[in-house]
Scaffold this motif. Sequence first.
Motif, PDB file in Angstrom:
ATOM      1  N   LYS A   1       0.679  -1.236   0.096  1.00 48.45           N
ATOM      2  CA  LYS A   1       0.075   0.049   0.123  1.00 48.45           C
ATOM      3  C   LYS A   1       0.875   1.335   0.033  1.00 48.45           C
ATOM      4  O   LYS A   1       0.262   2.314  -0.559  1.00 48.45           O
TER       5      LYS A   1
ATOM      6  N   LYS B   1      -2.161   1.731   8.431  1.00 45.97           N
ATOM      7  CA  LYS B   1      -2.227   0.651   7.806  1.00 45.97           C
ATOM      8  C   LYS B   1      -0.787  -0.077   7.450  1.00 45.97           C
ATOM      9  O   LYS B   1       0.046   0.663   7.275  1.00 45.97           O
TER      10      LYS B   1
ATOM     11  N   ASP C   1      -9.652  -7.312   4.229  1.00 53.30           N
ATOM     12  CA  ASP C   1     -10.803  -7.319   4.922  1.00 53.30           C
ATOM     13  C   ASP C   1     -10.695  -6.603   6.007  1.00 53.30           C
ATOM     14  O   ASP C   1     -11.221  -6.746   7.347  1.00 53.30           O
ATOM     15  N   GLY C   2     -10.179  -5.506   6.115  1.00 53.11           N
ATOM     16  CA  GLY C   2      -9.969  -4.597   7.142  1.00 53.11           C
ATOM     17  C   GLY C   2      -8.782  -4.884   8.409  1.00 53.11           C
ATOM     18  O   GLY C   2      -8.715  -4.037   9.130  1.00 53.11           O
TER      19      GLY C   2
ATOM     20  N   GLU D   1      -2.593   7.748   7.049  1.00 53.31           N
ATOM     21  CA  GLU D   1      -3.674   8.579   6.088  1.00 53.31           C
ATOM     22  C   GLU D   1      -4.579   9.210   6.931  1.00 53.31           C
ATOM     23  O   GLU D   1      -4.929   8.840   8.058  1.00 53.31           O
ATOM     24  N   GLU D   2      -4.889  10.292   6.258  1.00 49.10           N
ATOM     25  CA  GLU D   2      -6.008  11.153   6.934  1.00 49.10           C
ATOM     26  C   GLU D   2      -7.218  10.318   7.051  1.00 49.10           C
ATOM     27  O   GLU D   2      -7.396   9.466   6.086  1.00 49.10           O
TER      28      GLU D   2
ATOM     29  N   VAL E   1     -10.538  10.015   6.449  1.00 55.40           N
ATOM     30  CA  VAL E   1     -11.514  10.568   5.356  1.00 55.40           C
ATOM     31  C   VAL E   1     -12.789  10.539   5.870  1.00 55.40           C
ATOM     32  O   VAL E   1     -13.491   9.526   6.261  1.00 55.40           O
TER      33      VAL E   1
ATOM     34  N   GLU F   1     -18.623   4.582   0.063  1.00 56.36           N
ATOM     35  CA  GLU F   1     -17.595   3.895  -0.508  1.00 56.36           C
ATOM     36  C   GLU F   1     -18.081   3.426  -2.080  1.00 56.36           C
ATOM     37  O   GLU F   1     -19.264   3.085  -2.101  1.00 56.36           O
TER      38      GLU F   1
ATOM     39  N   ASN G   1      -9.026   4.691  -2.487  1.00 53.17           N
ATOM     40  CA  ASN G   1      -8.483   3.928  -1.234  1.00 53.17           C
ATOM     41  C   ASN G   1      -7.460   2.792  -1.571  1.00 53.17           C
ATOM     42  O   ASN G   1      -6.223   2.838  -1.250  1.00 53.17           O
TER      43      ASN G   1
HETATM   44  P1  ADP Z   1      -8.312  -3.688   3.269  1.00 53.00           P
HETATM   45  O1  ADP Z   1      -6.844  -4.141   2.945  1.00 53.00           O
HETATM   46  O2  ADP Z   1      -8.942  -4.488   4.436  1.00 53.00           O
HETATM   47  O3  ADP Z   1      -9.154  -3.731   1.946  1.00 53.00           O
HETATM   48  P2  ADP Z   1      -8.706  -0.869   3.179  1.00 53.00           P
HETATM   49  O4  ADP Z   1      -7.487   0.076   2.800  1.00 53.00           O
HETATM   50  O5  ADP Z   1      -9.688  -1.174   2.014  1.00 53.00           O
HETATM   51  O6  ADP Z   1      -7.956  -2.346   3.828  1.00 53.00           O
HETATM   52  O7  ADP Z   1      -9.418  -0.456   4.467  1.00 53.00           O
HETATM   53  C1  ADP Z   1     -10.669  -1.224   5.188  1.00 53.00           C
HETATM   54  C2  ADP Z   1     -11.871  -0.125   5.423  1.00 53.00           C
HETATM   55  O8  ADP Z   1     -11.134   0.752   6.049  1.00 53.00           O
HETATM   56  C3  ADP Z   1     -12.246   0.667   4.225  1.00 53.00           C
HETATM   57  O9  ADP Z   1     -13.114   0.088   3.375  1.00 53.00           O
HETATM   58  C4  ADP Z   1     -12.656   1.966   4.713  1.00 53.00           C
HETATM   59  O10 ADP Z   1     -14.081   1.562   5.162  1.00 53.00           O
HETATM   60  C5  ADP Z   1     -11.921   2.250   5.984  1.00 53.00           C
HETATM   61  N1  ADP Z   1     -10.854   3.145   5.744  1.00 53.00           N
HETATM   62  C6  ADP Z   1      -9.780   2.749   5.159  1.00 53.00           C
HETATM   63  N2  ADP Z   1      -8.882   3.684   4.765  1.00 53.00           N
HETATM   64  C7  ADP Z   1      -9.714   4.852   5.382  1.00 53.00           C
HETATM   65  C8  ADP Z   1      -9.441   6.327   5.393  1.00 53.00           C
HETATM   66  N3  ADP Z   1      -8.129   6.900   4.905  1.00 53.00           N
HETATM   67  N4  ADP Z   1     -10.077   7.201   5.937  1.00 53.00           N
HETATM   68  C9  ADP Z   1     -11.351   6.565   6.307  1.00 53.00           C
HETATM   69  N5  ADP Z   1     -11.803   5.283   6.434  1.00 53.00           N
HETATM   70  C10 ADP Z   1     -10.715   4.387   5.831  1.00 53.00           C
END
Ligand code: ADP
Length: 372
Positions: free
Chosen positions: A94, A134, A141-142, A173-174, A176, A181, A259
């Motif tokens: 990422k 992250k 899946d989060g 990351e900020e 958001v 989504e 994202n």
């Molecule tokens: P994964 O690798 O599990 O797919 P993601 O990067 O897609 O991880 O993040 C999982 C979830 O976390 C996203 O679907 C979103 O709901 C939330 N999320 C991720 N990044 C951000 C962010 N910068 N700001 C707000 N919510 C976030």
Amino acid sequence: MIGGGQLARMMVPAAIELGVDLRVLAEAEGMAAAIAAERVGDYTDTATVLDFAKTVDVVTFDHEHVPQDVLRALVDAGVPVRPGPDALRYAQDKLLMRERLSELGLPVPDWARVLVPAELDAFIAEHGGAAVVKTPRGGYDGKGVRVVRSAAEVSEWFTAAAEDGGSGALLVEELVDFRRELAQLVARRPSGEVAAWPLVETVQVGGVCSEVIAPAPKSAGRLADVAADVAVAIADGLGVTGVLAVELFETVDDRVLVNELAMRPHNSGHWSMDGATTGQFEQHLRAVLDLPLGGTGTHHAWSVMVNILGGPEEGQLVDRYPEAMANHPTAKVHNYGKEPRPGRKVGHVTAVGDDLDEVVYEARSAAAVFQD
Ligand code: ADP
């Protein structure tokens, strides 16, 4: 196809329809794609993967976890690898992805690479007291995503990142402020042809996708155009071949931010099997075989996909077929043949039609039959 999960399984009917001989290298016996599993082997072992590749014309994937050195060995042996290692690295890491998308001038949340807790605390302070941390590699899946107000909340991640053989850095990351989504799927073939499906809305619960609405309500016009332009720019800019899923945030101030990326068929595209002229699994095959891409138009105004998460507490999905099929004759059930377990994606249901409320109701109530 390397990987024997549900994505490989759902590729099987598309391969049969096209008369493509699909062979799967599965991680273990009895996986979702066991029906097509040519063999079982370790995808991190170069010799195993090279040996498997000798039996096929093109190698593609149901996940992004094949290590770079294995991918490079395939390329060196003259095997067409789609998507190739130079594209896949951005789906594997990422931090690399954020760097590259920023270089390409694409819209991403404010982000930073942080090596030590003090850097993370500084970022949090500059961004209103909260941020999203992250792990660059291996999350899904989060898992590997955490909202924090202090670096102390992820101190063990700094240690783990250093032991991962990586740089020891984390991505921050900020946080958001998003309205919803979205996901934009496109397919790209080596010759450069790209096809985009309609932009969709995805609903996540606890970091796991639960529902997808295609097309995303109130997205016609500028929003759909921006999302498609961004996804095509990524597919071209990173040289992706096959299906690319771009997960997006629609912010409360009407911006679209990228994202996540997935370079394979994706949960947000399952609706296309029942709702579009060309489903994502057929399109992925066409793209990696460098065949002309299929139409991406929809059969109905709306398609709604609801995941079956966990499944019944006792027994199997098939035990619920009589009830589901009697009460929901228009819902399409997809069963991944996996053992029910809390939170696990074991199948999905798609409904299509012209009235969004009715389609949502039908998809949700049919999926609910399979849950306790
Ligand atoms: P994964 O690798 O599990 O797919 P993601 O990067 O897609 O991880 O993040 C999982 C979830 O976390 C996203 O679907 C979103 O709901 C939330 N999320 C991720 N990044 C951000 C962010 N910068 N700001 C707000 N919510 C976030």
